[in-house]
Design an enzyme around this catalytic site. Structure first.
Site, mmCIF file in Angstrom:
data_model
loop_
_atom_site.group_PDB
_atom_site.id
_atom_site.type_symbol
_atom_site.label_atom_id
_atom_site.label_comp_id
_atom_site.label_asym_id
_atom_site.label_seq_id
_atom_site.Cartn_x
_atom_site.Cartn_y
_atom_site.Cartn_z
ATOM 1 N N GLU A 92 -35.149 14.005 -46.664
ATOM 2 C CA GLU A 92 -35.651 15.129 -47.468
ATOM 3 C C GLU A 92 -34.919 15.266 -48.810
ATOM 4 O OE1 GLU A 92 -38.377 16.139 -46.978
ATOM 5 O OE2 GLU A 92 -38.780 15.849 -44.849
ATOM 6 N N HIS A 102 -44.401 13.874 -53.333
ATOM 7 C CA HIS A 102 -43.320 13.970 -52.342
ATOM 8 C C HIS A 102 -43.738 13.298 -51.027
ATOM 9 C CE1 HIS A 102 -39.914 16.102 -50.290
ATOM 10 N NE2 HIS A 102 -40.723 15.961 -49.254
ATOM 11 N N GLU A 103 -44.912 13.688 -50.532
ATOM 12 C CA GLU A 103 -45.335 13.128 -49.236
ATOM 13 C C GLU A 103 -45.581 11.631 -49.365
ATOM 14 O OE1 GLU A 103 -44.752 15.134 -46.980
ATOM 15 O OE2 GLU A 103 -44.793 16.968 -48.152
ATOM 16 N N HIS A 136 -42.381 9.662 -49.240
ATOM 17 C CA HIS A 136 -41.814 9.543 -47.892
ATOM 18 C C HIS A 136 -42.205 8.223 -47.221
ATOM 19 C CE1 HIS A 136 -39.535 13.051 -46.869
ATOM 20 N NE2 HIS A 136 -40.509 13.912 -46.986
ATOM 21 N N MET A 186 -47.336 17.248 -44.700
ATOM 22 C CA MET A 186 -46.592 16.406 -43.765
ATOM 23 C C MET A 186 -46.932 14.944 -43.996
ATOM 24 S SD MET A 186 -44.487 16.098 -41.291
ATOM 25 C CE MET A 186 -44.053 14.491 -40.669
ATOM 26 N N GLU A 187 -45.884 14.124 -44.001
ATOM 27 C CA GLU A 187 -45.997 12.731 -44.435
ATOM 28 C C GLU A 187 -46.390 11.734 -43.349
ATOM 29 O OE1 GLU A 187 -43.042 14.470 -44.160
ATOM 30 O OE2 GLU A 187 -41.435 13.183 -43.416
ATOM 31 N N GLY A 218 -45.939 23.121 -46.382
ATOM 32 C CA GLY A 218 -46.779 22.609 -47.466
ATOM 33 C C GLY A 218 -47.601 21.404 -47.050
ATOM 34 N N GLU A 223 -43.620 16.832 -36.645
ATOM 35 C CA GLU A 223 -42.230 17.002 -37.043
ATOM 36 C C GLU A 223 -41.851 18.472 -36.880
ATOM 37 O OE1 GLU A 223 -41.217 15.785 -41.014
ATOM 38 O OE2 GLU A 223 -39.097 16.097 -40.658
HETATM 39 N N1 B3K Z 1 -41.395 16.603 -43.465
HETATM 40 C C1 B3K Z 1 -42.238 17.754 -43.580
HETATM 41 C C2 B3K Z 1 -41.608 19.013 -43.086
HETATM 42 C C3 B3K Z 1 -41.709 19.219 -41.627
HETATM 43 C C4 B3K Z 1 -41.239 20.601 -41.242
HETATM 44 C C5 B3K Z 1 -41.153 20.775 -39.779
HETATM 45 N N2 B3K Z 1 -40.781 22.123 -39.406
HETATM 46 C C6 B3K Z 1 -42.743 17.945 -44.964
HETATM 47 C C7 B3K Z 1 -41.890 17.380 -46.025
HETATM 48 O O1 B3K Z 1 -40.765 17.751 -46.237
HETATM 49 O O2 B3K Z 1 -42.345 16.487 -46.685
HETATM 50 ZN ZN ZN Z 2 -40.252 15.952 -47.306
#
Ligand code: B3K
Ligand code: ZN
Length: 885
Positions: A325, A302-303, A306, A268-269, A266, A126
């Protein structure tokens, strides 16, 4: 990349894809200096675009070895390759396109696509990283079922992971082995993940609401295997919570988390294979502060959340990023509030929103939560899209009420499961399920800027009528000169002498009843409106914008007495904190003026009394007391000052220090009594009560040291005897900031010696030093950049040291000789080549040049210098050029 070949992408230009990829088969051959990727894309042309038979696949930073259609290799004139794409001139309506490419993860310092973090292969796709892995339709509305084969050296990479279920594992000749993973859920390429390396794992289970068993695994390096317990418990808690509160069940038999050292954000999901920054998984009382524990809990949740809000229902295009988000941040903050203290959680969220998001909204990168254009999408993973996006969902929750909101989310998930949708689809589901009209509310999605609410009151003693006159406005933002009125839920109460008064709103339909008749949510939706309350027996103090019921700035002429009354007696915990913050902010600015004019400076007696009551009252939640004593940050104060004309970092710094030290002196015996009275029992994992006690105790320590450096003796003992990182780090910070050179140096040296094998603790050590506001600030940071433990290639280290300096050490960063700006510019130039995402994020403080009248020219000059750099990445180019407009 130069300005000339950068393209702005517009939401209004969105077109559905002309092709679908129903199935994606990938084969990875992992080698020591490159990787061979073979793909088979099962393609289908959509009827609507049948007239054009050409196909453009995204692809960057790779070498094409061969391309074929249905097994027949294409000749060179049948396709063309550029730095960004592969165009195949004629493609049948349905076919399998196969590509073989060579990529070099070992040289991928941008940490986007497939890269190596030390000995580990891992991915970050992402937003647009997949196109650095193979040629593809790399857009979120192209969803495909993936089957992935990974082949690599058995010893170096005993663990081979991808999304979904493991369907085959094989030992091969020459020390190789392979694994085949199949993910039955169609997904966009940005959710693809691959990991290969020498990792250990912890394993546990979760039984879902329909009695399915899910295997949960957390993969880490062997040395960290004892630091996974908290993340595992957090995952199980989050899975249960999502079933209880949203009725969402997990959908595969396995859920994996992998921790990596080098990661741009932090976590990634990726579907069933979340990849995390080690800083957001690993926890132990010895190495992690309480804040760190809380951060891990909320990011794991959070992840996980998602999986529904993002993966099962995803975004149609990147302009809709807040769809997943904003909603997921809202969900994770509800979760954290439920499993901890709701008021403390709200205070933390609002503090972040006001300091980061309000500033962003007031600066050159201001954009609506659904932006209309971008040059580089990675620049739009912002506080606006995330935090303000969550506030917008929160307002929908407030306007609909919890039950209708749940019906709305059920409808949204049911209606759009397996689809790539828009923010509009989300709002529509909420409307359809609740019957509430959100037409005007939708402006929150399209209008940027932080609205301002000006409130005035009027009391008619004779008629016992109290009126609130409310006026809303919204400042001009780039590209948006005129704004239409928003719908602003204004949660409020009225405070009388003996407590909160019952509310009788004139013109309110008789059938609207609330469970608490001292609390109401007014709907502000006009430029100007008045709300009349009847039967108000005394002139009240209004308790406004409770819980920050909307992401707006509030202007009301409170007297200091009013603020103290709210701080002591309002029934709403958030307003009590907020009033303390407003009062402290006001006092710091008064002190700033007095210090500048050379007038005598005295601390407001009212503040001292209110604060002393807070410290004496043992019935209050110590975590809330600590929050009420937390002075607004220098950055937030600068933001506030800029609203009133301009900020002076030096005088703000001195005034804030002066207030802390004066308050510390005025209340020294009380701070000491609380400090000594809070004896904290050590247990394995931090519990809420301990966290609360520790935060108050360490707040007392900070005031005591500010009041009198002799109190560093307390910090020294605490540093030595601490049984956990929260206490040790708090003591270290006091010593690093206030001790003489010798004690500071020896303590920092001792800390480093003790923890040098723990990368995450070394980062804390770097960050503490980066923030020391003494004269050597910048030279210390420069020296640390040459330390063996610093690496420019590791984002955590850069954020700790460089980020710590530019964001927390304001007096040094903004030194009037411009050295801080030049330093940041130099780092950004280097990172622009290595890791553009990181480079562009670090730049944020320079974009705030409008805040600082005495420094704006210098700050702009540094931005100008950057803009003249050759080969600027789109990431840095976009931020620099928009900041200079
Ligand atoms: N979806 C990812 C963030 C991706 C960032 C890309 N530059 C983490 C999150 O918000 O859960
Ligand atoms: Zn997120």
């Amino acid at each position: 990349m130069t300005a000339s070949n950068l393209r702005t992408v517009y939401l209004k230009d969105y077109q559905p894809s002309a092709y679908l990829i129903n199935r994606t088969e990938l084969h990875f051959h992992l080698l020591e200096d490159h990787v061979i990727v073979s793909s088979r894309l099962h393609l289908l042309r959509c009827a609507a675009s049948a007239q054009d038979a050409s196909l453009t696949l995204n692809g960057e930073e790779m070498e094409l070895l061969s391309v074929s259609i249905d097994g027949i290799r294409l000749a060179e004139e049948e396709y063309s390759v550029s730095a960004e794409s592969l165009v195949i001139h004629r493609v049948p309506e349905q076919c399998v396109i196969a590509c073989e490419t060579r990529i070099r993860p070992q040289e991928n310092t941008a940490l986007s696509g497939l890269y190596k973090s030390r000995n580990l292969f891992c991915t970050q796709c992402e937003a647009e990283g997949f196109r650095r892995i193979t040629y593809y339709l790399d857009r979120p509305d192209v969803m495909s079922v993936f089957t992935v084969t990974i082949e690599g050296d058995r010893e170096r990479y005993p663990v081979l992971l991808s999304n979904g279920n493991l369907i085959e594992a094989q030992q091969l000749a020459d020390g190789l082995h392979s694994a085949v993973w199949h993910d039955p859920f169609p997904k966009p390429a940005y959710l693809f993940a691959l990991v290969a390396g020498d990792l250990e794992h912890v394993e546990d289970r979760f039984t879902t609401m329909s009695n399915r068993e899910v295997t949960l695994r957390i993969y880490v390096e062997k040395k960290d295997i004892d630091k996974c317990g908290h993340a595992m418990r957090s995952l199980q808690q989050a899975m249960r919570w999502d079933e209880d509160i949203y009725g969402r069940e997990y959908d595969l038999d396995i859920f994996n988390i992998v921790a990596v050292d080098d990661f741009n954000m932090g976590a990634m999901e990726n579907k069933s294979l979340n990849i995390f920054n080690t800083s957001c998984v690993l926890c132990s009382q010895q190495t992690t502060t309480d804040l760190g524990f809380q951060r891990v809990q909320s990011i794991v949740a959070h992840e996980y959340f998602h999986n529904w809000s993002g993966n099962r229902v995803t975004c149609r295009d990147w302009f809709q990023l807040s769809l997943k988000e904003g909603f997921t941040v809202f969900r994770d903050s509800q979760f954290s509030a439920d499993v901890g203290s709701p008021t403390v959680k709200r205070v933390e969220d609002v503090t972040l929103l006001r300091s980061l998001q309000f500033a962003e909204d007031a600066g050159p990168m201001s954009h609506p939560i659904r932006p209309e254009s971008f040059i580089e999408i990675n620049n739009f993973y912002t506080a606006t899209v995330y935090e303000k996006g969550a506030e917008v969902v929160r307002m929908i929750h407030t306007l609909l009420g919890a039950e209708s909101f749940r019906r709305g989310s059920d409808l949204y998930f049911e209606r759009h499961d397996g689809q790539a949708v828009t923010c509009e689809d989300f709002v529509l589901a909420m409307e359809d399920a609740s019957g509430v009209n959100l037409q005007q509310f939708r402006r929150w999605y399209s209008q940027a800027g932080t609205p301002q609410l000006n409130v005035q009151d009027e009391y008619d003693e004779h008629a016992k009528c109290y009126t609130l006159h409310v006026e809303q406005s919204c400042p001009v933002t780039p590209g948006q000169a005129k704004k239409l009125p928003f719908v602003i839920p204004l949660a409020m109460g009225l405070l009388g002498e003996a407590g909160n008064l019952p509310l009788r709103l004139r013109d309110l339909p008789a059938d609207i009843e609330t469970s608490d008749n001292t609390h109401r949510v007014l709907t502000v939706n006009q430029p100007k409106q008045s709300f009349v309350f009847e039967g108000v027996s005394e002139r009240p103090v209004p308790s406004l914008l409770r819980g920050l019921s909307a992401p707006v700035r509030l202007q009301f002429e409170y007297s200091s007495q009013d603020l103290c009354a709210l701080m002591r007696r309002d029934s709403d915990g958030f307003v009590r904190w907020d009033s303390a913050q407003t009062l402290l902010t006001r006092i710091i600015f008064e002190v700033e003026q007095q210090l500048l004019s050379g007038a005598a400076v005295v601390l407001d007696q009212l503040l001292i009394e209110a604060c002393s009551d807070l410290l004496r009252d043992h019935s209050l939640d110590p975590a809330m007391v600590a929050e009420m004593f937390r002075l607004p940050s220098e950055d937030y104060l600068a933001e506030q000052a800029s609203q009133a004309g301009g900020a002076n970092v030096d005088s703000i710094h001195h005034a804030r220090d002066w207030v802390r030290s004066a308050l510390g002196q005025a209340l020294a015996p009380l701070f000491l009594a609380r400090y000594q009275g809070l004896e904290i029992q050590q247990v394995d994992a931090p519990e809420a009560t301990q966290i609360a006690d520790r935060s108050l105790r360490n707040m007392c320590l900070a005031y005591l040291v500010s009041a009198n450096v002799d109190n560093l003796a307390l910090a020294t003992v605490q540093y030595r005897e601490a049984t956990n990182m929260t206490d040790r780090q708090a003591a270290l910070k006091e010593i690093a900031f206030y001790a003489d050179h010798k004690l500071r140096a020896s303590t920092l040296e001792n800390f480093h010696q003790k923890w040098r094998h723990e990368a995450l603790v070394v980062n804390q050590w770097l960050q503490v030093q980066a923030a020391i506001p003494d004269r050597e600030g910048l030279s210390r940071v420069k020296a640390l950049m040459t330390h063996a433990d610093f690496e420019l290639g590791n984002p955590n280290k850069v954020r700790a040291l460089v980020g710590g300096f530019v964001n927390q050490n304001l007096v040094n960063f903004h030194h009037l000789d411009g050295s801080g700006y030049r330093f940041l510019g130099d780092v950004v130039v280097k990172l622009n080549r290595l890791n553009p995402q990181l480079a562009s994020r670090l730049l944020t403080p320079l974009t705030k040049w409008q805040r600082y009248p005495a420094r704006g020219t210098l700050m702009r000059a540094e931005l100008e210098r950057l803009s003249a750099e050759p080969a600027l990445s789109p990431d840095v180019f976009e931020v620099v050029s928009k900041s200079l407009q």
